[in-house]
Scaffold this motif. Structure first.
Motif, mmCIF file in Angstrom:
data_model
loop_
_atom_site.group_PDB
_atom_site.id
_atom_site.type_symbol
_atom_site.label_atom_id
_atom_site.label_comp_id
_atom_site.label_asym_id
_atom_site.label_seq_id
_atom_site.Cartn_x
_atom_site.Cartn_y
_atom_site.Cartn_z
ATOM 1 N N ARG A 55 0.834 -1.196 0.000
ATOM 2 C CA ARG A 55 0.000 0.000 0.000
ATOM 3 C C ARG A 55 0.869 1.247 0.000
ATOM 4 N N VAL B 53 1.530 4.139 -3.076
ATOM 5 C CA VAL B 53 1.220 5.568 -2.910
ATOM 6 C C VAL B 53 2.493 6.407 -3.085
ATOM 7 N N ARG C 77 -1.351 14.544 7.952
ATOM 8 C CA ARG C 77 -2.795 14.295 7.968
ATOM 9 C C ARG C 77 -3.550 15.609 8.085
ATOM 10 N N VAL D 149 -9.523 11.617 6.513
ATOM 11 C CA VAL D 149 -8.207 11.679 5.864
ATOM 12 C C VAL D 149 -7.652 10.264 5.674
ATOM 13 N N GLY D 150 -7.795 9.442 6.708
ATOM 14 C CA GLY D 150 -7.319 8.066 6.601
ATOM 15 C C GLY D 150 -8.029 7.325 5.477
ATOM 16 N N HIS E 26 -9.369 8.653 2.839
ATOM 17 C CA HIS E 26 -8.902 9.196 1.559
ATOM 18 C C HIS E 26 -7.631 8.471 1.124
ATOM 19 N N VAL E 27 -6.712 8.299 2.056
ATOM 20 C CA VAL E 27 -5.453 7.613 1.718
ATOM 21 C C VAL E 27 -5.734 6.144 1.396
ATOM 22 N N ASP E 28 -6.628 5.527 2.156
ATOM 23 C CA ASP E 28 -6.994 4.127 1.887
ATOM 24 C C ASP E 28 -7.491 3.954 0.452
ATOM 25 N N LEU F 165 -7.185 6.061 -2.166
ATOM 26 C CA LEU F 165 -6.127 6.365 -3.137
ATOM 27 C C LEU F 165 -5.184 5.175 -3.279
ATOM 28 N N ALA F 166 -4.845 4.576 -2.142
ATOM 29 C CA ALA F 166 -3.895 3.461 -2.157
ATOM 30 C C ALA F 166 -4.458 2.275 -2.932
ATOM 31 N N ARG G 222 -6.397 2.371 -5.495
ATOM 32 C CA ARG G 222 -6.207 2.681 -6.912
ATOM 33 C C ARG G 222 -4.737 2.463 -7.305
ATOM 34 N N TYR H 149 -8.102 -6.051 0.742
ATOM 35 C CA TYR H 149 -7.886 -4.633 1.027
ATOM 36 C C TYR H 149 -9.105 -3.780 0.672
#
Lengths: 371, 394
Positions: free
Chosen positions: A279, A283, A356, B292-293, B295-297, B299-300, B302, B327
């Motif tokens: 992951r 990113v 964050r 926010v978490g 959002h990162v999840d 994006l990750a 993708r 996931y």
């Protein structure tokens, strides 16, 4: 979007990895930890291979590669827990020199005669709300005054790219200061390969790399984003190696007559470790690509990369140590070099907590400083 | 690495966009007859399937006679991106199009292709997959439904469960035991069973969400007799074919989950002012951090999917489907949990249709379809540990 490395990039990584496995084995890292060795021989070899000039234009004697390649280098420097000023020079000084088109200094970097790091943090904060370091215009030069903390390789680089605000207008800029004109105080640290130092500037003569004024804030951010993504990437590199050595251990260590890696309680945790590493890697690659292609999403991607790296190191440092059991708790085992590198990576260039809150602002969820 | 595909791929995208402008189903059409199950094909969906088939947009990677245009995997990916951008379902019978039809084309007889596979593609038939049984869930290979040859016939007895869309399907791609005396993986065959055959009883299972729109069923088989010609491929080769079948869409099936998560995140961010509105500063800070978490999840998901896909395109293996499955389904569940808890008691309202709404408890419960079905998260972690990490078997 195509998020896999090109063949050239894969070759580069393979090359970097092979060199570091030979020139920077755990024994060399241990020598730095135990004060019986330093990074000099490694640096000489890296210079010989042209790595300091990885992203320096060919016209200035460099290899002319882009930021994705810098990120790949960072990943493997983290993986090898490599000591020395390369990470700082390639991911912090060079982006600032590139921004300034500072040809002469870039030639020096490519030749291995100049190293450098960003001096950004103050009082332990990557981006303090009220930075105190100021730049005063003087005849033929700028003068920098202020106290910076936690400079990467700060105890061994020959120059600093200092973030300072214009004494009168308050606009931010980046300034090149020779280490001989500053006072760097190495910090006692459980992670000696990063050679962190606090740096004092007392009217130090400086050259503007990003002149404070219109648009300087944006230009400064672009340089800093590269440092952040490279730091995230080196953290993930260390984490991937933690996963590898933990897997090796789980496959080889036998208890109750079978390898402990055959127990489902461990299997599921190891699967989650792989997920966390994949992951964060994905990113980070995405963020490095956004920077390389100067995509409008680069700021959000930068914050996301450091956040994902932060999630990754939390899990990998915890489970990497836990699953090694007692042997991982010893100085004699090499695991702790990786654990400390991963933890240091989280704390440098802004913690995930900081990133964050920055991302929350970009997403329109909070004003800066609110969350 | 690059953020955009090459010009020829983007031209392909443009071509499909133009075709969609002319041919895509209208919102009015879709709303006039909502899809009620995963094998339900209202008239508009049948017309849509036929148009896609005729013009080579149904399975772009296949040749024109099978409803495609010999597109490469990257072109197929941008094709799916475009459908998602417009919120149009590619099919209303995903198992039929994604698994049954390609398996029949690979392993079926000429008659089976003519009478089952082609009508599936043209939108004239829908299919369901008869896999799970009461005692064969995660351990699918232990299935017991018996198929016995009797002259020119096959007689089936047993029970299937969790069969999506069985109450709307025209036929079932049924996994049965044909040899009980060999190791369990070696005695399984696949038989085509028309759902209107005598002895087939379908009982919809009301689910814990939108009970008025059941998708899952129990299917009982009591001396169901079909022609021996309904055996698919070689006798006792069913397990291998099952793995092939499921592999068909593996190279791209992750994309649907990525899209699904992005749609849900977009909805969550749209709801943000409402969900965060009356919170005190500390509650608000915590909630924002959760967003926010997520959002990162998302994006990750993708980034991981596209990275694995790029590797696949260059001749590697498909994205680690087990990684993406566990996931994306768990990210979706986290998102649903955050949204539903922030919505407060209002999130207890029942959802009116079959689709779930982010910010309700029903949405949270519905995400368990993702973490339980098609190999639970626990099974996926076993697969990751054994096949990806190479850990010794338990």
């Amino acid at each position: 979007m195509d998020l896999e490395l090109s063949n050239d990039q894969l070759d580069l990584r393979e090359n970097i990895r092979a060199v570091l496995e030979g020139a920077c084995p755990p024994a060399a890292v241990r020598a730095v930890y135990e004060g019986t060795g330093n990074a000099a021989a490694l640096w000489e070899q890296m210079t010989h291979l042209g790595w300091p000039g990885l992203s320096v234009p060919e016209g200035a004697g460099g290899l002319g590669l882009g930021f994705v390649e810098v990120a790949l280098l960072a990943e493997d420097l983290g993986r090898a827990t490599a000591p020395g000023p390369l990470l700082a020079t390639a991911s912090q000084l060079t982006p600032a020199l590139l921004k300034a088109k500072a040809h002469g200094e870039m030639e020096e970097v490519a030749a291995g005669r100049r190293t450098g790091a960003l001096a950004v943090s103050e009082r332990g904060r990557w981006r303090p709300e009220k930075p105190q370091t100021v730049a005063q215009p003087a005849a033929n030069a700028w003068r920098i005054s202020g106290s910076k903390t936690d400079a990467l390789s700060g105890g061994e680089v020959s120059s600093f790219a200092v973030l300072a605000t214009h004494g009168r207008t308050g606009a931010p800029g980046l300034f090149l200061v020779e280490a001989s004109d500053a006072e760097a105080r190495p910090r006692p640290s459980i992670e000696p390969t990063l050679a962190l130092a606090d740096v004092e500037f007392d009217g130090a003569p400086a050259k503007a790399l990003v002149e404070p004024g219109d648009g300087s804030s944006e230009a400064v951010e672009r340089v800093l984003q590269q440092a952040v993504v490279a730091m995230a990437m080196q953290t993930v590199g260390a984490c991937r190696r933690i996963l590898e050595v933990t897997l090796e251990y789980a496959k080889g260590r036998e208890q109750y007559g079978r390898p402990i890696g055959s127990f489902q309680a461990l299997k599921h945790r190891l699967a989650d470790l792989l997920l966390a590493v994949e992951r964060a890697t994905a990113v980070c690659y995405y963020a490095s690509l956004c920077i390389a292609e100067d995509n409008e999403g680069r700021a959000a991607a930068t914050h996301s990369s450091k956040i994902a790296a932060g999630d990754c190191q939390r899990l990998l440092a915890r489970d990497g140590l836990q699953l090694h059991g007692g042997i991982g708790f010893t100085w004699e085992n090499d695991l702790h070099f990786l654990l400390k590198r991963a933890k240091a990576g989280e704390l440098l260039c802004g913690s995930s907590r900081f990133h964050r809150s920055e991302l929350a602002a970009i997403l329109g969820l909070a004003d800066r400083g609110e969350s | 690495m690059k953020l955009r595909y090459d010009d020829d791929v983007e031209r392909f995208r443009g071509q499909f966009q133009e075709w969609l402008d002319e041919n895509q189903p209208t919102p009015e059409e879709m709303e006039s007859a909502p899809v009620r199950s995963s094998a339900h094909r209202p008239p508009w969906a049948r017309r849509w399937a036929k148009r896609m088939f005729d013009d080579g947009w149904l399975v772009p990677g296949w040749p024109p006679e099978l409803g495609g245009r010999n597109a490469d995997p990257v072109e197929t990916l941008v094709y799916l991106e475009e459908l998602d951008n417009r919120g149009i379902p590619r099919t209303t019978n995903p198992q039929g199009l994604g698994i049954v039809a390609p398996s029949l084309i690979d392993h079926g007889s000429e008659d089976q292709i003519e009478c089952y596979a082609m009508p599936l593609l043209r939108g004239d038939l829908t299919a369901c997959l008869g896999m799970s049984e009461p005692d064969a869930g995660s351990d699918l290979a232990s299935l017991k439904t018996r198929a016995v040859f009797d002259g020119d016939s096959i007689v089936l007895n047993g029970q299937k469960v969790w069969t999506s869309g069985a109450h709307d399907a025209d036929f079932c791609f049924m996994f049965c035991r044909t040899d009980p005396d060999v190791p369990k993986h070696q005695g399984i065959s696949i038989v085509l069973v028309p759902m209107d055959a005598g002895g087939v009883t379908v009982r919809p299972l009301m689910e814990i969400v939108h009970p008025r729109f059941p998708d899952l069923n129990e299917v009982f088989l009591d001396d169901v007799t079909v022609s021996a010609e309904n055996l698919v491929g070689a006798l006792n080769n069913g397990w291998r074919m099952a793995n092939d079948s499921l592999a068909h869409e593996r190279s791209l099936v992750w994309l649907m989950s990525v899209f699904g998560n992005e749609v849900a995140l977009k909805r969550l961010l749209e709801l943000a002012p409402e969900l965060l509105g009356d919170l005190g500063p500390l509650e608000r800070a915590g909630a924002i951090d959760d967003f926010v978490g997520l959002h990162v999840d998302v994006l990750a998901a993708r980034c991981m999917g596209y990275r694995g896909f790029a590797r696949y395109v260059r001749g590697g293996t498909a994205p680690e489907q087990a990684l993406m499955k566990v996931y994306t389904s768990e990210v979706r569940q986290r998102l649903a949990l955050v949204a539903a808890e922030l919505a407060g008691p209002a999130g207890l309202r029942p959802v009116s249709g079959r689709d779930t709404e982010v910010g309700t408890q029903e949405d949270f419960f519905s995400t368990f379809a993702g973490t339980i079905s098609a190999g639970s998260s626990e099974i996926q972690r076993n697969i990751i540990a054994d096949r990806v990490l190479g850990l010794p078997r338990s």
